[in-house]
Scaffold this active site. Sequence first.
Site, PDB file in Angstrom:
ATOM      1  N   ASP A   1      -7.561   4.534  -3.491  1.00  0.00           N
ATOM      2  CA  ASP A   1      -6.779   3.479  -2.841  1.00  0.00           C
ATOM      3  C   ASP A   1      -6.483   2.387  -3.857  1.00  0.00           C
ATOM      4  O   ASP A   1      -7.343   1.567  -4.175  1.00  0.00           O
ATOM      5  CB  ASP A   1      -7.541   2.912  -1.646  1.00  0.00           C
ATOM      6  CG  ASP A   1      -6.712   1.925  -0.819  1.00  0.00           C
ATOM      7  OD1 ASP A   1      -5.591   1.589  -1.247  1.00  0.00           O
ATOM      8  OD2 ASP A   1      -7.187   1.510   0.243  1.00  0.00           O
TER       9      ASP A   1
ATOM     10  N   CYS B   1       0.797  -1.233   0.000  1.00  0.00           N
ATOM     11  CA  CYS B   1       0.000   0.000   0.000  1.00  0.00           C
ATOM     12  C   CYS B   1       0.826   1.277   0.000  1.00  0.00           C
ATOM     13  O   CYS B   1       0.498   2.233  -0.712  1.00  0.00           O
ATOM     14  CB  CYS B   1      -0.982   0.001   1.169  1.00  0.00           C
ATOM     15  SG  CYS B   1      -0.233   0.140   2.823  1.00  0.00           S
TER      16      CYS B   1
ATOM     17  N   HIS C   1      -2.369   0.929   7.180  1.00  0.00           N
ATOM     18  CA  HIS C   1      -2.724   1.007   5.762  1.00  0.00           C
ATOM     19  C   HIS C   1      -2.764   2.464   5.309  1.00  0.00           C
ATOM     20  O   HIS C   1      -3.246   3.344   6.033  1.00  0.00           O
ATOM     21  CB  HIS C   1      -4.087   0.358   5.508  1.00  0.00           C
ATOM     22  CG  HIS C   1      -4.509   0.437   4.073  1.00  0.00           C
ATOM     23  ND1 HIS C   1      -3.817  -0.204   3.063  1.00  0.00           N
ATOM     24  CD2 HIS C   1      -5.545   1.091   3.474  1.00  0.00           C
ATOM     25  CE1 HIS C   1      -4.406   0.051   1.909  1.00  0.00           C
ATOM     26  NE2 HIS C   1      -5.446   0.835   2.131  1.00  0.00           N
TER      27      HIS C   1
END
Length: 286
Positions: free
Chosen positions: A138, A84, A123
């Site tokens: 995202d 991420c 995250h």
Amino acid sequence: MSDAIKSLELFEGGLEEKSLQAYFNRVGYGGEREPTLEVLQQLHYLHPQAIPFENIHSFLGLPVALGLPELVQKLVLEGRGGYCFEQNLLFGQVLRTMGFLVKGLSARVFWEVPEGEIKPRDHMLLLVQVGGRKYIADVGFGGASFTAPLSLDDPDPQDTPIEQYRISKEADFYYVEIWVKEEWRLMYRFGLEPQLLPDYEVVSWYLCTHPSSLFVKDLMVARCMPWGRYALYNDRFTIHRKNEASQKRTITNYQELKELLEEIFLIQLPQHEKLPERLKKLISEE
């Protein structure tokens, strides 16, 4: 003081023209460069199809660098993917270079976490402002990454090319859920406090070095497709097609696993002496 804080909330600098064009080539984008919702949607759709989620670096015990030159080199020029922080830092830099207003946020993940277990805020996601409205972007949530930005202030279910999501707000937190197997499942919770690069570097270091971290112990790879997703967890390969039952199989030999990574996930595997050994240990017959 306020101006200094404001500048720190942003990604430092932008991408050079050659790096930006290399990114467009990598994801297959040839459209406009104006900071519009349509451009954001197109890039968000293309990115997770071209740049897979993968944790090969941490799986091999290698450091994960979050500097912009390293991100461009690995994810754009070397044909690799990332997790991420790498994915969304790069994507955020691309958007900011194009004129989008972008901030980095952090979230506490609940997806696939046993009930009662509390995870750190590990995250990264992006807050993007377009046309006076705020969206969540995202491209780095692995097997459940968005394939379109989500409107932050729309409580109704939001369709994307693959799945349906919804965002709800309670007190100072937002909750992102995904519709899977006829039920809403919580993915993560986040606030709007901007995060800085050092915040991400600390958490990233923990994820790629702590012996109990999944990113150290297990191999996790995912890639979006127009019709669904590919996902790999160690030796378990899954094909998710929209509105169909998932197809699952166990990988039974090293060559099959290697070809899967190269041909299905489109990863140019690093030439590292430990990689064959680590991959073979994932296969039951080995």
